[in-house]
Motif scaffolding. Structure first.
Motif, PDB file in Angstrom:
ATOM      1  N   SER A   1      70.052   2.704 -11.660  1.00  9.63           N
ATOM      2  CA  SER A   1      69.791   3.970 -11.307  1.00  9.63           C
ATOM      3  C   SER A   1      69.433   4.636 -12.886  1.00  9.63           C
ATOM      4  CB  SER A   1      70.727   4.640 -10.730  1.00  9.63           C
ATOM      5  OG  SER A   1      71.784   5.010 -11.696  1.00  9.63           O
TER       6      SER A   1
ATOM      7  N   ARG B   1      77.509  16.678  -7.966  1.00 11.48           N
ATOM      8  CA  ARG B   1      76.390  17.290  -8.442  1.00 11.48           C
ATOM      9  C   ARG B   1      75.315  15.947  -8.630  1.00 11.48           C
ATOM     10  NH1 ARG B   1      79.490  20.263 -13.168  1.00 11.48           N
ATOM     11  NH2 ARG B   1      80.286  22.078 -11.670  1.00 11.48           N
ATOM     12  N   GLU B   2      75.832  14.866  -9.280  1.00 12.90           N
ATOM     13  CA  GLU B   2      74.950  13.620  -9.278  1.00 12.90           C
ATOM     14  C   GLU B   2      74.302  13.336  -8.063  1.00 12.90           C
ATOM     15  OE1 GLU B   2      76.800   9.978  -8.856  1.00 12.90           O
ATOM     16  OE2 GLU B   2      75.728   9.001 -10.642  1.00 12.90           O
TER      17      GLU B   2
ATOM     18  N   LEU C   1      65.756   6.269 -13.159  1.00 16.98           N
ATOM     19  CA  LEU C   1      65.592   7.768 -13.359  1.00 16.98           C
ATOM     20  C   LEU C   1      64.719   7.975 -14.876  1.00 16.98           C
ATOM     21  CD1 LEU C   1      69.002   8.807 -12.056  1.00 16.98           C
ATOM     22  CD2 LEU C   1      66.777   9.500 -11.059  1.00 16.98           C
TER      23      LEU C   1
ATOM     24  N   THR D   1      70.540  14.038 -13.638  1.00 15.78           N
ATOM     25  CA  THR D   1      71.037  13.200 -12.665  1.00 15.78           C
ATOM     26  C   THR D   1      71.732  12.233 -13.759  1.00 15.78           C
ATOM     27  OG1 THR D   1      69.380  13.218 -10.969  1.00 15.78           O
ATOM     28  CG2 THR D   1      70.960  11.691 -10.825  1.00 15.78           C
TER      29      THR D   1
ATOM     30  N   THR E   1      75.675  11.862 -14.096  1.00 16.23           N
ATOM     31  CA  THR E   1      76.381  10.433 -14.036  1.00 16.23           C
ATOM     32  C   THR E   1      77.402  10.309 -15.208  1.00 16.23           C
ATOM     33  OG1 THR E   1      74.711   9.456 -12.835  1.00 16.23           O
ATOM     34  CG2 THR E   1      76.232   7.909 -13.869  1.00 16.23           C
TER      35      THR E   1
ATOM     36  N   LEU F   1      71.385  15.914  -7.219  1.00 16.86           N
ATOM     37  CA  LEU F   1      70.383  15.840  -8.249  1.00 16.86           C
ATOM     38  C   LEU F   1      69.721  14.717  -7.931  1.00 16.86           C
ATOM     39  CD1 LEU F   1      72.232  17.031 -11.421  1.00 16.86           C
ATOM     40  CD2 LEU F   1      70.545  18.246 -10.401  1.00 16.86           C
ATOM     41  N   MET F   2      70.295  13.624  -7.591  1.00 19.31           N
ATOM     42  CA  MET F   2      69.714  12.433  -7.389  1.00 19.31           C
ATOM     43  C   MET F   2      68.446  12.431  -6.328  1.00 19.31           C
ATOM     44  SD  MET F   2      69.777   8.821  -8.022  1.00 19.31           S
ATOM     45  CE  MET F   2      71.093   7.827  -8.111  1.00 19.31           C
TER      46      MET F   2
ATOM     47  N   TRP G   1      78.969  20.584  -5.005  1.00 24.12           N
ATOM     48  CA  TRP G   1      78.395  20.630  -6.299  1.00 24.12           C
ATOM     49  C   TRP G   1      78.864  21.640  -7.427  1.00 24.12           C
ATOM     50  CZ3 TRP G   1      75.838  25.446  -6.415  1.00 24.12           C
ATOM     51  CH2 TRP G   1      75.921  25.954  -5.096  1.00 24.12           C
TER      52      TRP G   1
END
Lengths: 246, 303
Positions: free
Chosen positions: B14, B78-79, B18, B118, B122, B82-83, B71
């Protein structure tokens, strides 16, 4: 839901007296017995009768050897379960809102219907107080027997956590640390109740009472010295003369 | 810590995907040609595939949708949010670009921003954990961001290399050097971040340090358990040096040579550079987990 309450009305928790605990594991057994049939999914076992049995427990009893700078080493039995921290890191990391700390009494709980079994809360806990149940796939932890302590169907003396109720040595006590006059607060103040891993800044509610100083145990007996042959003749005289010097 | 294959594959793939979303979203490269198909598909497959791998880590995936709810407090939540935002925006950007020949730079920039955010989220899942001193470091988010950006840039170059769209290989060379420097920075900080340096020991864990030195006498159980498997994983730590060497050679040295080769022999050499880098990053990410020590293993006298 995964934000922590600023303060809680009560701070329910345990006092564990390391001076008294005999390491019998009765608290762990009582905990497993009560909690496998009560709040949430059962505490499962894997390979229970096989070569490598294991399972989910909310309370585990370690034993340590502590060696002071001088004097004899001692064994300390050390029951460990969730400390219901005021700044519980396991709660804030939870992505689903399954983990939470109750504003009314400070108990940290997992809503298993919302848990996705990612295990991040167990990583965030410094104490190893959370275990993933391999059968249910949800996180299990001490509930402070939330289904006993308010349960009016039970006799009043049973309205304490199962571990406290069962301890045959009376090494475990349950109460409200927010009340400075409660039994647990007074015990903790009188005996120097300890917070575990204070450097992690989790502000645990549970307190551990350190073992009392040993009296008269002194240095260990050195059997080898007793078996030394007695010197005779000139050496014997020299030995006694030297001993007289102090 | 237990190096779960699903998390290693997730964070590496990922991150790459990204990173590639970031470079594509910046409107870099020619607007036309076959390369955009390759690059956009690669970005979506890498990032999306990584996302699917992460679900493999869950014990109760039917509740995974709830992870978008917290979040405000949780980096993992949040990850996830955002992803989805990054990939959703990028999928729209890629569809308009590839199918309708419409490259909207504003949409691209937005996707690029969400992609970087993102990767940062992470990294913060690990960097926030005070319980793992080796991760609780300033360079940890920098390491994840640098890995994603340089991996994405190599993927970007490789996609342009195979389709003959041309690529400034000097940029890849420089990016690899900077990323290698950040990896060394993290490694140096991590080597010093032992549990005792963070103030944790068996003495503070048990509170018995005021009496004397503490040694485990008898564990609570004779079999294995979740805590030991997850938090006191020690398999192959003694081969850490060799694995780190493999990671450094495959992740940085070989790609650097191939980017130099690409300068004289053609952009196709960016493809082996990219593949080698991915293998090296998998080795280093494995170490990121396997070498991390958790303070709760102190209760077992374990590392």
């Amino acid at each position: 839901m995964t934000s922590l309450p600023k303060t809680t009305e009560k701070k329910l928790g345990l006092v564990i007296d390391l001076d008294i605990c005999v390491g019998c594991h009765a608290c762990a057994v009582a905990c497993k017995e009560w909690n496998t049939g009560a709040y949430g999914a059962p505490l499962s076992d894997q390979d229970a009768y096989g070569a490598e049995p294991e399972g989910t427990w909310l309370n585990r009893i370690h034993s340590y050897e502590v060696t002071p700078r001088e004097g004899a080493a001692q064994i300390v039995h050390f029951p460990k379960s969730c400390l219901h921290c005021e700044d519980a890191p396991c709660v804030t990391v939870c992505p689903t809102g399954a983990s939470y700390k109750r504003q009314a009494d400070g108990i940290v709980l997992v809503n298993e219907d919302a848990c996705m079994g990612c295990g991040l809360c167990a990583w965030a806990c410094p104490y190893g107080a959370r275990e993933m149940d391999a059968a249910a796939g949800v996180m299990k932890k001490c509930t402070l027997c939330v289904d006993r302590i308010y349960n009016e169907n039970l006799a009043e003396e049973d309205r304490v956590p199962a571990c406290v109720r069962t301890c045959p040595a009376n090494a475990r006590h349950f109460g409200d640390f927010a009340d400075p006059d409660s039994e647990v607060s007074r015990m903790s103040a009188a005996r120097g109740g300890m917070a575990l891993m204070p450097e992690q800044e989790t502000k645990p509610v549970n307190r551990y009472l350190p073992p009392r100083p040993k009296d008269g145990a002194g240095a260990p007996v050195r059997l080898a010295e007793l078996a030394e042959p007695e010197a005779k003749g000139f050496l014997g005289w020299l030995d006694k003369a030297l001993a007289r010097l102090g | 810590m237990h190096p779960a294959p699903s998390i290693i594959v997730f964070t590496v793939l990922s991150g790459l995907g990204l990173g590639l979303v970031f470079w594509l979203g910046l409107d870099l490269g020619p607007d036309w040609g076959a390369w955009r198909w390759v690059a956009c598909a690669l970005a979506l497959v890498l990032a999306g595939g990584g996302g699917v791998a992460s679900v493999g880590h869950l014990q109760n995936p039917k509740n995974a949708w709830r992870a978008f709810s917290q979040w405000r407090s949780s980096w993992l939540s949040r990850e996830g949010c955002l992803m989805v935002a990054a990939l959703g925006l990028f999928a729209l950007y890629a569809a308009l670009w590839c199918l309708a020949d419409l490259r909207l730079w504003g949409l691209g920039l937005l996707a690029a921003g969400f992609a970087l955010a993102t990767v940062y989220a992470t990294a913060m899942i690990y960097a926030q954990l005070k319980t793992v001193p080796r991760w609780h470091l300033t360079p940890t988010p920098c390491l994840f961001l640098a890995s994603a950006l340089v991996g994405g840039l190599l993927a970007f170059g490789a996609a342009r290399g195979v389709t003959g769209a041309g690529f400034p290989t000097g940029a890849a060379f420089l990016a690899l050097l900077v990323a290698a420097g950040i990896a060394v920075w993290w490694q140096t900080a991590a080597a010093g971040a032992r549990r005792i340096a963070a103030g944790s020991s068996m003495e503070t864990a048990t509170g018995l340090g005021s009496i004397g030195r503490v040694r485990p006498f008898e564990p609570p159980h004779t079999g294995p358990n979740y805590l030991l498997r997850e938090m006191a994983h020690v398999v192959a730590r003694r081969r850490a040096y060799q694995i780190r060497l493999i990671g450094a050679v495959l992740g940085f040295a070989v790609p650097l040579l191939f980017t130099l080769l690409a300068w004289v022999a053609g952009d196709w050499a960016l493809v082996p550079a990219f593949l080698s880098h991915v293998l090296g990053m998998l080795a280093l990410r494995w170490l990121f987990f396997a070498e991390a020590e958790h303070v709760q293993a102190l209760y077992y006298g374990a590392r």
